[in-house]
Design an enzyme around this catalytic site. Structure first.
Site, PDB file in Angstrom:
ATOM      1  N   ILE A 109       0.829  -1.199   0.000  1.00 21.89           N
ATOM      2  CA  ILE A 109       0.000   0.000   0.000  1.00 21.89           C
ATOM      3  C   ILE A 109       0.864   1.251   0.000  1.00 21.89           C
ATOM      4  O   ILE A 109       1.834   1.347   0.753  1.00 21.89           O
ATOM      5  CB  ILE A 109      -0.909   0.015   1.250  1.00 21.89           C
ATOM      6  CG1 ILE A 109      -1.799  -1.224   1.244  1.00 21.89           C
ATOM      7  CG2 ILE A 109      -1.732   1.291   1.328  1.00 21.89           C
ATOM      8  CD1 ILE A 109      -2.437  -1.520   2.557  1.00 21.89           C
ATOM      9  N   CYS A 110       0.498   2.198  -0.839  1.00 20.63           N
ATOM     10  CA  CYS A 110       1.149   3.502  -0.860  1.00 20.63           C
ATOM     11  C   CYS A 110       0.214   4.496  -0.174  1.00 20.63           C
ATOM     12  O   CYS A 110      -0.791   4.917  -0.742  1.00 20.63           O
ATOM     13  CB  CYS A 110       1.429   3.933  -2.301  1.00 20.63           C
ATOM     14  SG  CYS A 110       2.219   5.553  -2.409  1.00 20.63           S
ATOM     15  N   LEU A 111       0.542   4.806   1.062  1.00 22.70           N
ATOM     16  CA  LEU A 111      -0.241   5.752   1.857  1.00 22.70           C
ATOM     17  C   LEU A 111       0.750   6.510   2.719  1.00 22.70           C
ATOM     18  O   LEU A 111       1.507   5.902   3.481  1.00 22.70           O
ATOM     19  CB  LEU A 111      -1.269   5.004   2.718  1.00 22.70           C
ATOM     20  CG  LEU A 111      -2.196   5.838   3.580  1.00 22.70           C
ATOM     21  CD1 LEU A 111      -3.086   6.740   2.722  1.00 22.70           C
ATOM     22  CD2 LEU A 111      -3.060   4.930   4.449  1.00 22.70           C
TER      23      LEU A 111
END
EC number: 2.3.2.34
Length: 178
Positions: A109-111
């Site tokens: 996940i890119c957060l």
């Protein structure tokens, strides 16, 4: 000799230090659970489960978007809180395959809130908590979709080139994997 990077990677020769960090983490989690339970009762977009009361640092999150491209999907996440919490962010993996620019096929996940080192003001800081992480994950399916800082480059390119095809593929993934 003290080496934070080794400790972050799980290599710790100082057993007492690790036991202390685990105790601190578990105390923080116990306090945060009250806020999480209160927030859980006030909404219908997510559900958080602690599979084992003896392992508060392992959580299962289910996100069910009620609007937008991902409406009707049921997306499961595994949240693991490391011993170095709150100095380090939780580790989050998406268990449901999804066609999304900020979630790749293997569940990474890119957060920004999950980034240990961030140049902006949105990365992890010790003042952040699990509720903020949950809100960030929920928002990934609505207003935090970021096509400019994509982890899944193919999904972002498809959005740029053909939005209808992107939406169709996202719906296919929801029907097949949710």
């Amino acid at each position: 000799m003290f080496n934070l990077q080794n400790r972050i990677n799980g290599n710790d020769d100082d057993r007492q230090y690790l036991e202390t960090r685990i105790a601190v983490r578990d105390k923080l989690l116990a306090q945060e659970m009250k806020d999480l339970e209160s927030s859980l009762r006030q909404q219908k977009l997510w559900n958080l489960q602690v599979p084992s009361t003896s392992r508060l640092h392992e959580l299962d999150l289910t996100v069910t978007p009620q609007e937008g491209i991902y409406k009707g999907g049921v997306f499961r996440f595994k949240i693991t809180v490391p011993p170095e919490y709150n100095n380090m962010p939780p580790i989050v993996k998406c268990l449901t395959r999804v066609w999304h620019p900020n979630i790749n096929e293997d569940g990474s996940i890119c957060l920004s809130i999950l980034r240990q080192n961030s140049l902006d003001q949105f990365g992890w800081r010790p003042t952040r908590n699990l509720l903020e992480v949950v809100h960030g994950l929920v928002a990934l399916f609505t207003d935090l979709i970021d096509f400019d800082d994509a982890l899944n480059i193919q999904a972002a390119q498809q959005w740029t080139q053909n939005r209808d095809a992107f939406k169709h593929r996202a719906r296919e993934y929801i029907q097949r994997y949710c």
